[in-house]
Design a protein around this motif. Structure first.
Motif, PDB file in Angstrom:
ATOM      1  N   PHE A 152     -18.044  16.551  -7.603  1.00  0.00           N
ATOM      2  CA  PHE A 152     -17.189  16.344  -6.425  1.00  0.00           C
ATOM      3  C   PHE A 152     -17.058  17.683  -5.728  1.00  0.00           C
ATOM      4  CE2 PHE A 152     -13.116  15.592  -4.173  1.00  0.00           C
ATOM      5  CZ  PHE A 152     -13.440  14.403  -3.551  1.00  0.00           C
ATOM      6  N   GLY A 153     -17.616  17.781  -4.534  1.00  0.00           N
ATOM      7  CA  GLY A 153     -17.681  19.064  -3.848  1.00  0.00           C
ATOM      8  C   GLY A 153     -16.806  19.142  -2.619  1.00  0.00           C
ATOM      9  N   VAL A 154     -16.878  20.294  -1.975  1.00  0.00           N
ATOM     10  CA  VAL A 154     -16.081  20.562  -0.771  1.00  0.00           C
ATOM     11  C   VAL A 154     -17.016  20.818   0.408  1.00  0.00           C
ATOM     12  CG1 VAL A 154     -14.282  21.999   0.270  1.00  0.00           C
ATOM     13  CG2 VAL A 154     -14.321  21.648  -2.212  1.00  0.00           C
ATOM     14  N   VAL A 155     -16.785  20.092   1.477  1.00  0.00           N
ATOM     15  CA  VAL A 155     -17.491  20.330   2.739  1.00  0.00           C
ATOM     16  C   VAL A 155     -16.433  20.441   3.829  1.00  0.00           C
ATOM     17  CG1 VAL A 155     -19.104  19.403   4.450  1.00  0.00           C
ATOM     18  CG2 VAL A 155     -19.547  19.054   2.006  1.00  0.00           C
ATOM     19  N   LEU A 189     -12.145  11.301  -6.240  1.00  0.00           N
ATOM     20  CA  LEU A 189     -12.612  11.768  -7.548  1.00  0.00           C
ATOM     21  C   LEU A 189     -11.996  13.125  -7.865  1.00  0.00           C
ATOM     22  CD1 LEU A 189     -14.426  11.484 -10.045  1.00  0.00           C
ATOM     23  CD2 LEU A 189     -16.326  12.399  -8.672  1.00  0.00           C
ATOM     24  N   GLY A 190     -11.740  13.931  -6.849  1.00  0.00           N
ATOM     25  CA  GLY A 190     -11.095  15.223  -7.074  1.00  0.00           C
ATOM     26  C   GLY A 190      -9.713  15.069  -7.664  1.00  0.00           C
ATOM     27  N   VAL A 191      -8.947  14.104  -7.168  1.00  0.00           N
ATOM     28  CA  VAL A 191      -7.608  13.844  -7.699  1.00  0.00           C
ATOM     29  C   VAL A 191      -7.711  13.272  -9.113  1.00  0.00           C
ATOM     30  CG1 VAL A 191      -5.530  12.432  -7.405  1.00  0.00           C
ATOM     31  CG2 VAL A 191      -6.556  13.587  -5.432  1.00  0.00           C
ATOM     32  N   LEU A 192      -8.690  12.407  -9.355  1.00  0.00           N
ATOM     33  CA  LEU A 192      -8.885  11.881 -10.705  1.00  0.00           C
ATOM     34  C   LEU A 192      -9.259  12.991 -11.681  1.00  0.00           C
ATOM     35  CD1 LEU A 192     -10.833   8.540 -10.046  1.00  0.00           C
ATOM     36  CD2 LEU A 192      -8.431   8.796 -10.708  1.00  0.00           C
ATOM     37  N   LYS A 193     -10.118  13.918 -11.259  1.00  0.00           N
ATOM     38  CA  LYS A 193     -10.479  15.040 -12.129  1.00  0.00           C
ATOM     39  C   LYS A 193      -9.240  15.852 -12.505  1.00  0.00           C
ATOM     40  CE  LYS A 193     -15.333  15.850 -10.785  1.00  0.00           C
ATOM     41  NZ  LYS A 193     -15.927  16.045 -12.126  1.00  0.00           N
ATOM     42  N   ALA A 194      -8.396  16.130 -11.510  1.00  0.00           N
ATOM     43  CA  ALA A 194      -7.165  16.873 -11.797  1.00  0.00           C
ATOM     44  C   ALA A 194      -6.230  16.046 -12.673  1.00  0.00           C
ATOM     45  CB  ALA A 194      -6.471  17.262 -10.492  1.00  0.00           C
ATOM     46  N   VAL A 238       0.859  -1.178   0.000  1.00  0.00           N
ATOM     47  CA  VAL A 238       0.000   0.000   0.000  1.00  0.00           C
ATOM     48  C   VAL A 238       0.898   1.232   0.000  1.00  0.00           C
ATOM     49  CG1 VAL A 238      -1.797   1.306   1.206  1.00  0.00           C
ATOM     50  CG2 VAL A 238      -1.804  -1.197   1.301  1.00  0.00           C
ATOM     51  N   VAL A 239       0.706   2.119  -0.965  1.00  0.00           N
ATOM     52  CA  VAL A 239       1.492   3.360  -1.003  1.00  0.00           C
ATOM     53  C   VAL A 239       0.550   4.537  -0.737  1.00  0.00           C
ATOM     54  CG1 VAL A 239       3.313   2.487  -2.482  1.00  0.00           C
ATOM     55  CG2 VAL A 239       1.292   3.479  -3.534  1.00  0.00           C
ATOM     56  N   GLU A 240       0.945   5.398   0.162  1.00  0.00           N
ATOM     57  CA  GLU A 240       0.126   6.524   0.610  1.00  0.00           C
ATOM     58  C   GLU A 240       0.938   7.809   0.490  1.00  0.00           C
ATOM     59  OE1 GLU A 240      -2.051   9.383   1.956  1.00  0.00           O
ATOM     60  OE2 GLU A 240      -2.973   7.412   1.743  1.00  0.00           O
ATOM     61  N   GLY A 241       0.366   8.813  -0.194  1.00  0.00           N
ATOM     62  CA  GLY A 241       1.082  10.058  -0.410  1.00  0.00           C
ATOM     63  C   GLY A 241       1.238  10.902   0.830  1.00  0.00           C
ATOM     64  N   GLY A 242       0.370  10.734   1.811  1.00  0.00           N
ATOM     65  CA  GLY A 242       0.415  11.544   3.019  1.00  0.00           C
ATOM     66  C   GLY A 242       1.264  10.929   4.119  1.00  0.00           C
ATOM     67  N   ASN A 288      -8.367  22.332  -0.647  1.00  0.00           N
ATOM     68  CA  ASN A 288      -7.047  22.680  -1.175  1.00  0.00           C
ATOM     69  C   ASN A 288      -5.973  21.664  -0.829  1.00  0.00           C
ATOM     70  OD1 ASN A 288      -7.377  25.335  -2.552  1.00  0.00           O
ATOM     71  ND2 ASN A 288      -8.169  25.947  -0.556  1.00  0.00           N
ATOM     72  N   ASP A 289      -6.353  20.579  -0.158  1.00  0.00           N
ATOM     73  CA  ASP A 289      -5.383  19.524   0.127  1.00  0.00           C
ATOM     74  C   ASP A 289      -5.118  18.754  -1.171  1.00  0.00           C
ATOM     75  OD1 ASP A 289      -4.097  17.098   0.889  1.00  0.00           O
ATOM     76  OD2 ASP A 289      -4.910  17.295   2.913  1.00  0.00           O
ATOM     77  N   PRO A 290      -3.879  18.764  -1.677  1.00  0.00           N
ATOM     78  CA  PRO A 290      -3.603  18.129  -2.978  1.00  0.00           C
ATOM     79  C   PRO A 290      -3.847  16.623  -2.992  1.00  0.00           C
ATOM     80  CG  PRO A 290      -1.551  18.742  -1.864  1.00  0.00           C
ATOM     81  CD  PRO A 290      -2.665  19.369  -1.087  1.00  0.00           C
ATOM     82  N   LEU A 291      -3.935  15.996  -1.826  1.00  0.00           N
ATOM     83  CA  LEU A 291      -4.198  14.561  -1.778  1.00  0.00           C
ATOM     84  C   LEU A 291      -5.682  14.232  -1.905  1.00  0.00           C
ATOM     85  CD1 LEU A 291      -1.748  13.492   1.082  1.00  0.00           C
ATOM     86  CD2 LEU A 291      -1.440  13.211  -1.384  1.00  0.00           C
ATOM     87  N   PHE A 292      -6.551  15.263  -1.844  1.00  0.00           N
ATOM     88  CA  PHE A 292      -7.999  15.020  -1.894  1.00  0.00           C
ATOM     89  C   PHE A 292      -8.730  15.957  -2.858  1.00  0.00           C
ATOM     90  CE2 PHE A 292      -6.340  13.988   2.342  1.00  0.00           C
ATOM     91  CZ  PHE A 292      -6.582  12.622   2.341  1.00  0.00           C
ATOM     92  N   LEU A 293      -8.429  17.262  -2.786  1.00  0.00           N
ATOM     93  CA  LEU A 293      -9.037  18.275  -3.646  1.00  0.00           C
ATOM     94  C   LEU A 293     -10.563  18.284  -3.536  1.00  0.00           C
ATOM     95  CD1 LEU A 293      -6.759  17.859  -6.803  1.00  0.00           C
ATOM     96  CD2 LEU A 293      -6.575  19.572  -4.966  1.00  0.00           C
ATOM     97  N   GLY A 294     -11.048  18.023  -2.333  1.00  0.00           N
ATOM     98  CA  GLY A 294     -12.483  18.033  -2.087  1.00  0.00           C
ATOM     99  C   GLY A 294     -12.871  17.007  -1.045  1.00  0.00           C
TER     100      GLY A 294
END
Length: 569
Positions: free
Chosen positions: A341-344, A309-314, A37-41, A470-476
């Motif tokens: 894909f929204g932000v809460v 999905l936010g990372v996939l969109k980017a 398992v590779v995790e960016g964070g 704005n977290d680049p690992l999620f973007l939403g």
């Protein structure tokens, strides 16, 4: 000796950890797979992130078990004794049954005004979700909702597949007003508020709550038809006493040290949609090559992609750097683009200790009804980013920690603001809702203003906010089915690559012309890239249990593949 297939899971959130747990625990898997398992964070959990604030346990991300009847996460929480804790936790006493609904300007609203609008909104949402059935008890609401649906379709030129939840809800409110226009008296004692303005503000409050449930910035972008596909578990919704992270940690605890690699940010995934041949022979290689931010690479036979999905969109746009090489097939990139894909974000504020105050002086479960953002009647001092916030309340009855939810544009704005700006904006808003008003006592048939003078005593000592946008690992935060999209796009996103094509039994036969046989190239290695995560589940998207189910689905897909090919017992 043949090498073991290597499975790499990208992302250590609920989907990724669940898939790893399932694969690792499966019979003979240790002898069959290399698993990583590779995790960016710098932590596991993904959009689950339990923390502490003001002495209370809180959730920065996923918060609720949405229905304990049948939820696998509830079952796991029971098994590991995570539903009880000595430390107080967020929403430990569930939803408040006694909210104080206050209109801008400090006017506490009588339940006789609030309850009919609450009931209207709930029934309209039940209709949209396919849960409102025609019955003697509900006939008026059913007929009203049906009228709203027909009106909404008419406004969309009869094309119901483009209907939004937002337009349906507003048509429902208009139909309600039409049915009540001869039966209601005008209100007195609410300043510049008329009955219609108050009812609309209460309705908007529920719309804003719905925005945080769905992550849609505007309910006009939320697809109506998909609402009835979305499934909820029955029974009550609860929070986890020991925190959502306790579930993740339990699932990860079976994995040996080193299997999860933190700080491994993936920048590119190379895959082979067509088989490579060398001198006429298929090369014996692992078909997927993963590139990391530090310049290192890793080869794999199968990669389970669990990024948001936010990372996939980017990742499908050239200007932000393509995540896949070659690019994903058109059908998949179009599904990714169409889905929402929204932000809460959540905002926690710690109150200064108001010693000597009784329960009656505790901060209430405050539901806020605002004038429209463009209304001339609005309090100009209340900042725009507070105006679509539905509530501000203690995280449990006697807590000094307050919580408010923000969605869409306001949630993104919150991420850019300093603690001082936030405190000033919230304090200004509270002063309009809970202050002692300078008006004279109203006549006996009017309703009292909020006169507890609490706002002057409310002081905040600390602020904590999530920053998912704005977290680049999620973007939403989480996905929704946008107008123009459908549940089929969720299924398309879940489909593994390369896409399988069946070949007929005569595919390798002679062409009948007497020349040498035309032999098609062998198919590419199967199941190179698999997709998991909440946005890949058609009926439970946007939830942690949806992510859990998707992780199981992709792990089982690989287990079934190897069971078929090598005979796992």
């Amino acid at each position: 000796m043949a090498k073991k297939p290597r499975i790499v899971i990208i992302g250590a959130g609920m989907a990724g950890i669940t898939a790893a747990n399932k694969l690792y625990n499966s019979i003979n898997s240790n002898n069959l797979f290399e698993l990583c398992v590779v995790e960016g964070g710098s932590r596991i959990g993904g959009r689950i992130n339990t923390s502490e604030f003001g002495g209370d346990r809180i959730e920065m991300g996923a918060t609720w078990i949405h229905g304990i009847g049948g939820s696998p996460l509830y079952k796991i929480s029971q098994q590991i004794n995570s539903l009880e804790s000595q430390k107080p936790w967020e929403c430990m006493d569930g939803f408040s049954t006694q909210p104080k609904t206050v209109a801008e300007g400090g006017f506490e609203l009588n339940p006789t005004i609030v309850d009919p609008v609450n009931t209207l909104f709930d029934n309209l949402m039940d209709y949209a979700q396919g849960k409102l059935i025609e019955s003697a008890e509900k006939v008026d609401f059913y007929n009203l909702a049906t009228k709203a649906f027909k009106r909404s379709c008419t406004t969309r030129n009869g094309v119901s597949d483009q209907l939004s939840v937002g337009s349906f809800l507003r048509q429902g409110l208009n139909a309600y007003w039409d049915s009540m226009k001869d039966d209601q008296e005008e209100l007195k004692g609410y300043g510049t508020w008329s009955r219609k303005l108050i009812e609309e503000a209460i309705f908007a409050m529920h719309e804003n709550t719905q925005r945080t449930y769905t992550s849609a910035d505007d309910l006009l972008t939320l697809d109506f038809n998909a609402e009835s596909e979305y499934q909820m578990f029955p029974d009550e919704e609860i929070t986890i006493a020991k925190g959502y992270m306790s579930v993740i940690e339990h699932l990860a605890s079976v994995l040996p040290p080193g299997l999860i690699q933190l700080g491994r940010k993936v920048t590119n995934i190379e895959w082979q949609p067509e088989v490579e041949q060398q001198n006429g022979h298929v090369s014996n290689f692992r078909p997927v090559k993963i590139h990391f931010r530090d310049g290192s690479t890793m080869l794999a036979d199968h990669v389970i992609v669990t990024v948001s999905l936010g990372v996939l969109k980017a990742g499908i746009h050239q200007d932000s750097g393509m995540l896949f090489n070659p690019p994903l097939p058109t059908y998949k990139t179009e599904a990714i683009s169409r889905l929402g894909f929204g932000v809460v974000n959540k905002l926690f504020l710690q109150l200064s200790d108001r010693k000597g105050k009784g329960d009656e002086d505790k901060f209430p479960f405050l539901q806020m009804t605002f004038h429209r953002p463009d209304s001339e009647l609005r309090n100009m001092k209340i900042p725009w980013w507070m105006r679509r916030t539905a509530s501000l309340s203690p995280i449990y009855k006697k807590s000094n920690v307050l919580l408010s939810w923000f969605a869409g544009e306001e949630a993104l704005e919150l991420e850019t603001m300093s603690d001082e700006e936030i405190v000033e904006g919230v304090s200004t808003t509270i002063s309009s809702f809970l202050s002692q008003q300078p008006h004279k006592k109203l006549e006996s048939n009017s309703h009292e203003l909020c006169t507890n003078g609490m706002a002057s005593e409310v002081k905040f000592t600390k602020v904590l906010k999530s920053k998912w946008g704005n977290d680049p690992l999620f973007l939403g935060s989480y996905s929704y089915v946008k107008v123009g999209s459908s549940g089929e796009d969720l299924d398309s996103l879940a489909e593994p690559l390369p896409k399988t094509t069946s070949t007929g039994s005569d595919s390798c036969e002679s062409n009948g012309g007497g020349s040498s046989s035309s032999v098609p190239p062998p198919p590419p290695p199967p199941l190179q890239i698999l997709f998991a995560g909440e946005a890949t589940h058609r009926t439970h998207y946007s939830t942690t249990h949806g992510a859990y189910f998707s992780g199981l689905r992709e792990a089982n897909r690989l287990l079934q593949h190897y069971h078929h090919h090598v005979g796992i017992n």
